[in-house]
Design an enzyme around this catalytic site. Structure first.
Site, PDB file in Angstrom:
ATOM      1  N   GLY A  48     -15.973 -20.833  -9.820  1.00 15.59           N
ATOM      2  CA  GLY A  48     -17.237 -20.786 -10.324  1.00 15.59           C
ATOM      3  C   GLY A  48     -16.913 -21.000 -11.939  1.00 15.59           C
ATOM      4  N   THR A  55     -18.050 -19.724 -14.283  1.00 14.84           N
ATOM      5  CA  THR A  55     -17.891 -18.535 -15.018  1.00 14.84           C
ATOM      6  C   THR A  55     -16.651 -17.585 -14.960  1.00 14.84           C
ATOM      7  OG1 THR A  55     -19.211 -17.123 -13.816  1.00 14.84           O
ATOM      8  CG2 THR A  55     -20.272 -18.101 -15.743  1.00 14.84           C
ATOM      9  N   TYR A  56     -15.708 -18.047 -13.997  1.00  6.18           N
ATOM     10  CA  TYR A  56     -14.754 -17.484 -13.609  1.00  6.18           C
ATOM     11  C   TYR A  56     -13.568 -17.657 -14.673  1.00  6.18           C
ATOM     12  CZ  TYR A  56     -16.591 -17.098  -8.967  1.00  6.18           C
ATOM     13  OH  TYR A  56     -17.340 -16.617  -7.672  1.00  6.18           O
ATOM     14  N   GLY A  57     -13.060 -16.553 -15.356  1.00 12.17           N
ATOM     15  CA  GLY A  57     -12.427 -16.382 -16.178  1.00 12.17           C
ATOM     16  C   GLY A  57     -13.348 -15.524 -17.335  1.00 12.17           C
ATOM     17  N   SER A  66     -10.616 -20.774 -14.346  1.00 10.75           N
ATOM     18  CA  SER A  66     -10.312 -20.974 -12.881  1.00 10.75           C
ATOM     19  C   SER A  66     -10.622 -22.405 -12.364  1.00 10.75           C
ATOM     20  CB  SER A  66     -11.210 -20.139 -12.005  1.00 10.75           C
ATOM     21  OG  SER A  66     -11.327 -20.250 -10.744  1.00 10.75           O
TER      22      SER A  66
END
Length: 164
Positions: free
Chosen positions: A47, A49-51, A59
Site C-alpha cells: 500500500g 502508506t505502508y511505512g 514498502s
C-alpha cells in the site's frame, strides 16, 4: 489478470511503529522476497502508506527494488517466465479525494515500484468522494497504468453501493 492462490503481504516493510522496521533489515527482506519468488509465491501486496513517517511508501520502494534485481529470465520453478505480480492500494486522504489525485497516487506508486499490476482503493473514504475515487480507478485502468483494479476492505454493503 490471473491471480495465484497465495499472496505475500508487505505491510511491515517500512513500518517502524508497529513492526520495528529498520533499513538495516532490507537485505533480509530481499532474501525473503527472493525465496518467495523461487518457491512460486509471486504475488505481492502493498500500500502507498505502508511505512511510517519519513518512510511512507517504503514498502512499495522495496518491492520495486527487489523486483528489479531479479534475473532475466526468471529461473524455474516459476510456472511461467513472467515477473511477480505487484499489487498496491491507495489510501483515501484529505488531499486525495478526486479522480485526478488517485491517478497521481498511481503514478507515484509506479515511480517507487517500477510498475503496478493491480491497483486498489484501500478502504472506503468515509462515504464522501467515493464516486470520484472509483472513477479514478477506472482512469488508471483505461490509461494503461495498471493491468487490473479492485477494492480492499469493502464489505457487502460497500460493494453493493459501488455496483449501484
Amino acid at each position: 489478470v490471473d491471480l495465484p492462490e497465495l499472496a505475500v503481504g508487505t505491510w511491515a516493510w517500512g513500518n517502524r511503529l508497529l513492526w520495528q522496521y529498520e533499513p538495516g533489515m532490507d537485505d533480509e527482506l530481499q532474501r525473503a522476497f527472493n525465496l518467495c519468488v523461487e518457491r512460486g509465491a509471486n504475488f505481492f501486496d502493498t500500500g502507498d502508506t505502508y511505512g511510517t513517517g519519513d518512510l511512507e511508501g517504503r514498502s512499495e520502494a522495496l518491492l520495486g527494488k527487489f523486483d528489479a534485481a531479479l534475473p532475466e529470465p526468471l529461473p524455474w520453478p516459476l510456472p511461467s517466465p513472467r515477473r511477480p505480480l505487484l499489487a498496491t492500494k491507495w489510501a483515501p486522504k484529505v488531499w486525495m479525494l478526486s479522480r485526478e489525485s488517485l491517478v497521481e497516487s498511481c503514478r507515484r506508486s509506479i515511480g517507487r515500484m517500477g510498475r503496478v499490476d493491480i491497483g486498489q482503493l484501500h478502504w472506503p473514504p468515509a462515504f464522501y468522494h467515493e464516486g470520484q475515487l472509483v472513477d479514478g480507478l477506472a482512469d488508471v485502468y483505461e490509461q494503461g497504468l495498471v493491468r487490473g483494479v479492485g477494492l480492499s476492505n469493502y464489505g457487502p454493503k460497500g460493494l453493493r453501493r459501488i455496483a449501484d
